[in-house]
Design a protein around this motif. Structure first.
Motif, PDB file in Angstrom:
ATOM      1  N   SER A 157      -8.538  -6.784 -12.613  1.00 30.85           N
ATOM      2  CA  SER A 157      -7.112  -6.677 -12.256  1.00 30.85           C
ATOM      3  C   SER A 157      -6.259  -6.296 -13.457  1.00 30.85           C
ATOM      4  O   SER A 157      -5.193  -5.691 -13.308  1.00 30.85           O
ATOM      5  N   GLU A 162      -1.809  -2.617 -10.061  1.00 30.02           N
ATOM      6  CA  GLU A 162      -1.139  -2.244  -8.819  1.00 30.02           C
ATOM      7  C   GLU A 162      -2.119  -2.262  -7.643  1.00 30.02           C
ATOM      8  O   GLU A 162      -1.797  -2.732  -6.544  1.00 30.02           O
ATOM      9  N   ALA A 165      -2.964  -5.914  -6.826  1.00 27.14           N
ATOM     10  CA  ALA A 165      -1.895  -6.585  -6.080  1.00 27.14           C
ATOM     11  C   ALA A 165      -2.049  -6.344  -4.590  1.00 27.14           C
ATOM     12  O   ALA A 165      -1.845  -7.257  -3.774  1.00 27.14           O
ATOM     13  N   GLU A 166      -2.400  -5.113  -4.218  1.00 25.71           N
ATOM     14  CA  GLU A 166      -2.620  -4.809  -2.797  1.00 25.71           C
ATOM     15  C   GLU A 166      -3.820  -5.589  -2.259  1.00 25.71           C
ATOM     16  O   GLU A 166      -3.779  -6.148  -1.167  1.00 25.71           O
ATOM     17  N   SER A 169      -3.097  -9.349  -1.972  1.00 28.01           N
ATOM     18  CA  SER A 169      -2.009  -9.728  -1.062  1.00 28.01           C
ATOM     19  C   SER A 169      -2.517 -10.322   0.250  1.00 28.01           C
ATOM     20  O   SER A 169      -1.780 -11.041   0.932  1.00 28.01           O
ATOM     21  N   LEU A 170      -3.758 -10.050   0.611  1.00 22.89           N
ATOM     22  CA  LEU A 170      -4.318 -10.588   1.854  1.00 22.89           C
ATOM     23  C   LEU A 170      -5.029 -11.922   1.652  1.00 22.89           C
ATOM     24  O   LEU A 170      -5.490 -12.532   2.625  1.00 22.89           O
ATOM     25  N   TRP A 203      -9.713  -1.101  -2.715  1.00 25.82           N
ATOM     26  CA  TRP A 203      -9.744  -1.684  -4.057  1.00 25.82           C
ATOM     27  C   TRP A 203     -10.855  -1.042  -4.892  1.00 25.82           C
ATOM     28  O   TRP A 203     -10.635  -0.617  -6.028  1.00 25.82           O
TER      29      TRP A 203
END
Length: 318
Positions: A157, A162, A165-166, A169-170, A203
């Motif tokens: 990370s 960025e 983060a996506e 987020s789940l 990812w």
């Protein structure tokens, strides 16, 4: 000059019954009397593609491709909502490879595998060393906890904040990302399954190449790729691949006498070079090349080194 050999079509293909209700797709191209090589695809769950035939001189190699259980053209497919993965483990796949070798009447074959394909190739070779002529590995992954922590629990990370983060987020606060994503991609709600599979695949797609490759990003973002890729991978990763934590390094002595070439992108974010380095130290019959590249097989430095390795071995032992 194109580093890849010209595209060819298979001259044999079929479906092999490997038990447990599974049928594995296989194909053979190149020289029917040539040196046997089997491509061990990545993922787990990514499946084969025609480009994989093009790493080999078709005049000298008998090129075998197969889709591992649950993916590609093998059946049943893991994208089916009620897919049962209880008979889909590393050791089932090792047994499938051995059954395929016997089915094709091959005495020994070269192993060619990248990423998860490197894991499975090494596991197979340590189980059946007498059936392996050489091994070519790319982007080495050996399914150790440290490797999973790096890519899925926050290590990488720092380099792709960025995209991370996506991905994150789940994941519910305090949850293990691997467990959370496993639960989502097997959820009863098809929308939850699809959203999680795409996030998981995106990812890795963000980190896979040294120089952003729109075609690769699009491949990872396709639902038809992402769903089997995420579901099988999470099944394997949350079960530790049915391996001891350091098993494939610990048992590298079983590879003694098998020539190996390891091609590892110096800037591989998905599978950092330390794993390839440690495997090389434990396997004296191997050589390690570190081109200026990332994880993707399409990175030019990786393609060139793989071509050199397959060309070097194409007449060995014949």
């Amino acid at each position: 000059m194109d580093v890849l050999y010209p595209g060819i079509e298979p001259h044999e293909h079929g479906m092999l019954d490997v038990g447990d209700g599974h049928r594995v797709y296989w194909e053979v191209s190149g020289n029917p009397k040539g040196k046997p090589v089997v491509v061990v695809h990545g993922g787990p769950g990514a499946g084969t593609n025609p480009v994989q035939r093009r790493h080999f001189d078709p005049s000298t190699y008998r090129i075998v491709l197969f889709d591992q259980r649950g993916c590609g053209r093998s059946t049943p497919h893991v994208s089916e909502p009620d897919a049962d993965l209880s008979a889909n483990t590393t050791w089932h796949l090792v047994a499938d490879m051995e059954r395929l070798r016997e089915h094709l009447g091959i005495d020994r074959w070269q192993l060619f595998g990248g990423s998860w394909g490197a894991t499975l190739a090494v596991a197979y070779a340590q189980t059946h060393p007498g059936r392996v002529s050489e091994i070519i590995l790319r982007g080495v992954f050996l399914l150790r906890p440290s490797e999973l922590d790096w890519l899925y629990r926050g290590g990488a990370s720092a380099l792709f904040p960025e995209a991370w983060a996506e991905f994150a987020s789940l994941v519910p606060a305090g949850a293990d990302p691997l467990v959370a994503y496993r639960d989502m991609v097997f959820d009863d709600d098809p929308d939850v399954r699809a959203r999680a599979a795409l996030a998981w695949s995106n990812w890795e797609g963000a980190a896979v190449s040294l120089i952003p490759n729109p075609a690769l990003v699009a491949q990872y973002a396709a639902t038809s790729f992402a769903v089997p890729f995420a579901r099988i991978a999470l099944h394997y990763f949350t079960n530790g691949g049915w391996l001891d934590d350091d098993q494939l390094i610990r048992d590298a002595g079983k590879l003694a006498g098998i020539p190996g070439r390891i091609v590892q992108g110096r800037y591989d974010i998905v599978c950092p070079p330390v794993t390839a380095w440690e495997l090389r130290q434990a396997w004296p019959d191997s050589l390690l090349t570190l081109p200026t590249a990332g994880h993707a097989v399409t990175d030019p430095g990786v393609l060139q080194a793989l071509r050199e390795a397959t060309d070097e071995f194409r007449l060995a032992g014949t």
